[in-house]
Design a protein around this motif. Structure first.
Motif, mmCIF file in Angstrom:
data_model
loop_
_atom_site.group_PDB
_atom_site.id
_atom_site.type_symbol
_atom_site.label_atom_id
_atom_site.label_comp_id
_atom_site.label_asym_id
_atom_site.label_seq_id
_atom_site.Cartn_x
_atom_site.Cartn_y
_atom_site.Cartn_z
ATOM 1 N N ASP A 342 0.856 -1.185 0.000
ATOM 2 C CA ASP A 342 0.000 0.000 0.000
ATOM 3 C C ASP A 342 0.892 1.235 0.000
ATOM 4 O OD1 ASP A 342 -1.767 2.031 0.384
ATOM 5 O OD2 ASP A 342 -2.906 1.036 1.980
ATOM 6 N N SER A 344 -0.374 4.230 -1.091
ATOM 7 C CA SER A 344 -1.298 5.336 -1.332
ATOM 8 C C SER A 344 -0.919 6.572 -0.535
ATOM 9 C CB SER A 344 -2.716 4.903 -0.955
ATOM 10 O OG SER A 344 -2.772 4.540 0.397
ATOM 11 N N SER A 367 -3.463 4.776 -4.785
ATOM 12 C CA SER A 367 -4.462 5.845 -4.806
ATOM 13 C C SER A 367 -3.891 7.129 -4.199
ATOM 14 C CB SER A 367 -5.718 5.415 -4.050
ATOM 15 O OG SER A 367 -5.456 5.314 -2.689
ATOM 16 N N ILE A 384 -5.389 -7.070 -7.398
ATOM 17 C CA ILE A 384 -6.144 -5.886 -6.990
ATOM 18 C C ILE A 384 -5.280 -4.646 -7.209
ATOM 19 C CG2 ILE A 384 -7.287 -4.728 -5.067
ATOM 20 C CD1 ILE A 384 -7.711 -7.481 -3.801
ATOM 21 N N ASP A 386 -5.430 -0.393 -7.003
ATOM 22 C CA ASP A 386 -6.162 0.825 -6.662
ATOM 23 C C ASP A 386 -5.398 2.035 -7.188
ATOM 24 O OD1 ASP A 386 -7.568 2.919 -5.600
ATOM 25 O OD2 ASP A 386 -7.912 1.933 -3.666
#
Ligand SMILES: *[C@@H]1O[C@H](CO)[C@@H](O)[C@H](O)[C@H]1NC(C)=O
Ligand SMILES: *[C@@H]1O[C@H](CO)[C@@H](O)[C@H](O)[C@H]1NC(C)=O
Ligand SMILES: *[C@@H]1O[C@H](CO)[C@@H](O)[C@H](O)[C@H]1NC(C)=O
Ligand SMILES: *[C@@H]1O[C@H](CO)[C@@H](O)[C@H](O)[C@H]1NC(C)=O
Ligand SMILES: *[C@@H]1O[C@H](CO)[C@@H](O)[C@H](O)[C@H]1NC(C)=O
Length: 724
Positions: A342, A344, A367, A384, A386
């Motif tokens: 992650d 983001s 993101s 997945i 994002d």
């Protein structure tokens, strides 16, 4: 085993300054709670100021949260003897009478959090031998009673205690809590702590310590964790702890605790550095969350030992919301077990063209990273992805294993090509510049089952509206975000309307079809008019009317002024007969007649129709020499036309017909209906083949020219050729 450490837990603070002293001495009739079922009453948010009446003795659950209760009296729960769960949080309770809970011998759960209790009393709990869960957070008490507060609660498993006003914890405050499994302790503003107090609790599976003082924190951790436990606990969460230098946390604490953990979270701790050497301690770590800190690109390189260090068991890495500026995938390439990253909330702006990710990476969160473009840097192994909340305008990267794609809040104007994502099951593309999508677009996705595509600037074509109205019943896809967020931006007729409810008129729906229909309609009408004109010789009638009008405007000649006895209309081909027989016979034999022949008498250079009209007007009779030639000769038709037209006007018989040979009735055009009728109803002079008859023919002709009124009676040959 869980250990949850945290400080500054921001519990609700109450700024009430006025303490209302209520004097409710008279026993009052209790209000009713109207939301009771058979065994439970959910009387939350009903502005109750007193505990309501019990509808039956069987009530086991009573929820009185978010009311205006202030005092709990000893009578309040007498009728609730079966109660197992009593929820009283978020009232204004500042006083509980000592005997208030005595009837509640079966009570298992009691929630008194977020009230105004300024002192706690052991007397309340004396009868609550069955109590398993007690919440006293967020009150105004400064200390935990006078010691041994929880002594009667032999079965207590869950205890939430403390608050912003708690100042001191004493030696015996937690005594008797030997079976507690979960403790949440808010001691952020603690001023005095007697060492060893927390040691009385335990062994614990889950502890959340809200402590502001990091020294106190490490004491407390040591106290709640007995040495054998330290080796077996798995999760450490440090949240909102102000530790600019992570390694300044007492080493003993780290070595003893974090080292054994499988999951370490250091969230919002102003962390800006974890030295490479730490990775050596964190050998078994599977989950590392350092989100919401101050890590820079260099600090991350350090932490990951430039991609050559430990963390070899790491499966999940959360470096969200730090100060990273570049995507340095090489730091993770060697982490073979790493599946989730992650990243983001950093500020990458751009992506390298090529990247080297761990082979098994499945989840990547990019993101809110200010990306304007995606590149083949994205790992093909992803399940997945994002990329929401960026500045992307296009997304068309082939990702064969992708099952979930999040690209909401970008500037993407078309649905990604479904054939690039054969396994995609979920797609979120809300809040973009999407103008439309079609059944075909959806069908291109092999396995799409959930779509979020609302809040876009939809151009509502009829096809799109049909698709929305159908609610995708023909597809395996469902709109997860509800049809209401699919709103038309254009055309004007439906702007602002929900696409599933909007309608367009047939014309708007089938513009091309409608306009081609209209065009062909106009063409058909035009052709019809032309056809009708042709059929009914409209042009001819108009031409004749015009000629006739011109003739009308000229002053009419009287009979005496007529120049000729007869105008002879004949075909050029028949001129032989006219010159050899007709002219000599009529003009040279007495009584002589004056004939008008176009060859001889027409004004040279004048318009032919004018000449014809003139000649006809100036002649007593019009003599038609009918033959096959005549019928075929276009020129002749003018005079025939005109004369024929005049027949409508003048009823006098000015026409004399000579038939040189039999004529097929079909050759007379239909428009000469009157002429046909004349030919039918009246006689005509037929040029006899028999020479003996010729004198008689001339006689009849002269008679016809001179005295038209007697023509009927003086027919030489009554030979009806059956023209009609
Ligand atoms: C925690 O400590 C800081 C200073 O160390 C203080 O400003 C703050 O008010 C304390 N309490 C909370 C709840 O943050
Ligand atoms: C409770 O009181 C507030 C304000 O007095 C009012 O707005 C609210 O509707 C009341 N709620 C009920 C359930 O009566
Ligand atoms: C990473 O941390 C952020 C912020 O704390 C959180 O919202 C997010 O869910 C975390 N991601 C994962 C994969 O756990
Ligand atoms: C990605 O991160 C953002 C922000 O932390 C979070 O809100 C979002 O849920 C994450 N996406 C996924 C698919 O977990
Ligand atoms: C299609 O998506 C569903 C989830 O919606 C998933 O369970 C299924 O395995 C997918 N099928 C294929 C062939 O990947």
């Amino acid at each position: 085993m869980f250990l949850f450490l945290g400080t500054n837990m921001r519990f609700m603070t109450f700024l009430m300054c006025v303490l209302l002293l209520m004097h409710q001495s008279i026993p009052l009739s209790r209000p009713q709670c109207h939301s009771c079922e058979q065994t439970s009453c959910k009387c939350s948010r009903q502005n109750l100021t007193t505990v309501p009446a019990a509808p039956s003795k069987l009530i086991t659950g009573l929820d009185l949260s978010f009311n205006r209760l202030q005092t709990i009296t000893k009578d309040d729960f007498v009728a609730f003897a079966s109660l197992q769960s009593l929820i009283l949080n978020n009232n204004r309770i500042h006083k509980i009478q000592e005997q208030a809970f005595v009837p509640l011998t079966d009570l298992q759960k009691l929630d008194l959090s977020f009230n105004r209790l300024d002192s706690l009393s052991a007397g309340w709990f004396e009868s609550l031998a069955s109590l398993q869960s007690l919440n006293l957070l967020g009150n105004k008490y400064k200390m935990l009673g006078r010691g041994n507060l929880f002594q009667p609660l032999k079965k207590l498993k869950i205890l939430h205690i403390g608050g912003p006003d708690l100042q001191s914890v004493g030696n015996s405050d937690f005594s008797g809590l030997s079976d507690v499994e979960e403790v949440v302790f808010d001691g952020n503003n603690l001023l005095s702590y007697t060492k060893g107090s927390l040691r009385q609790i335990g062994p614990i599976k889950y502890v959340s310590l809200g402590l502001n003082d990091s020294k106190l924190l490490s004491h407390a951790v040591e106290e709640v964790l007995s040495p054998p436990q330290i080796k077996s606990f798995e999760v450490v969460v440090l949240k909102n702890v102000d530790i600019p230098e992570f390694y300044s946390i007492p080493t003993r604490f780290l070595l003893n605790t974090v080292k054994a953990g499988r999951r370490l979270s250091v969230i919002n701790c102003k962390l800006f550095l974890i030295p490479c050497t730490y990775s050596a301690f964190l050998l078994v770590l599977e989950y590392l969350d350092v989100s919401d800190n101050l890590l820079s690109d260099i600090a991350l390189s350090q932490m990951m030992c430039d991609g050559n260090g430990g963390y070899r068991r790491l499966q999940t890495l959360n470096i969200s919301r730090n100060h990273l500026q570049s995507i340095n995938s090489q730091l993770f390439t060697k982490l073979e077990r790493l599946k989730n990253i992650d990243m983001s909330g950093n500020t990458f702006q751009a992506m390298p063209e090529t990247c080297y990710w761990p082979l098994n990476l499945q989840f990547l969160n990019l993101s809110s990273t200010h990306l304007t473009k995606v590149t083949p840097c994205l790992p093909l192994s992803l399940h997945i992805l994002d990329l929401s909340d960026n500045d992307l305008t296009v997304f068309n990267m082939k990702l064969p294993f992708l099952t979930e794609l999040y690209i909401s809040s970008n500037k993407i104007s078309s649905l990604p090509d479904g054939r690039l994502y054969p396994l995609l099951a979920f797609l979120s593309i809300r809040n973009n510049n999407l103008q439309t999508f079609s059944s075909k677009n959806l069908n291109d996705y092999n396995n799409l089952s959930s779509l979020e595509a609302g809040t876009n600037t939809y151009v509502c074509s009829c096809d799109f509206l049909d698709l929305m109205r159908s609610g995708l019943t023909n597809h395996q896809v469902t709109f997860v975000d509800g049809l209401k967020s699919y709103v038309c931006d254009s055309p004007d007729a439906v702007r602002g309307k929900i696409a599933a409810d909007a309608r367009l008129s047939v014309f708007e729906c089938h513009t091309a079809l409608a306009s081609s229909l209209l065009c062909s309609g106009i063409l058909l009408f035009f052709l019809l008019v032309v056809g009708l004109c042709h059929k009914f010789s409209v042009v001819w009638y108009m031409r004749m009317t015009w000629a006739w009008l011109r003739a009308k405007r000229k002053p009419k000649l009287k009979k005496g002024e007529l120049e000729y006895d007869a105008f002879v209309s004949y075909s050029e081909m028949d001129s032989g007969w006219v010159e050899a027989h007709l002219v000599p016979e009529l003009e040279q034999v007495e009584p002589r007649l004056r004939l008008c022949l176009h060859k001889r008498d027409f004004v040279p250079g004048g318009w032919i129709l004018d000449n014809i009209m003139d000649a006809i007007e100036k002649s007593h009779r019009t003599l038609f020499v009918l033959s096959q030639n005549f019928i075929r000769s276009e020129w002749c038709k003018y005079e025939l036309d005109y004369t024929h037209f005049r027949l409508f006007d003048h009823n006098d018989d000015t026409v004399v017909l000579i038939l040189l040979e039999p004529i097929d009735k079909e050759t007379v055009p239909k428009k000469f209906c009157k002429l046909r009728r004349v030919m039918n109803s009246r006689t005509y002079l037929e040029w006899p083949e028999d020479h003996d008859q010729i004198p008689r023919f001339w006689h009849s002709l002269r008679t016809a020219i001179k005295k038209p009124e007697t023509v009927n009676g003086n027919v030489v040959q009554f030979d009806n050729v059956e023209l009609i």
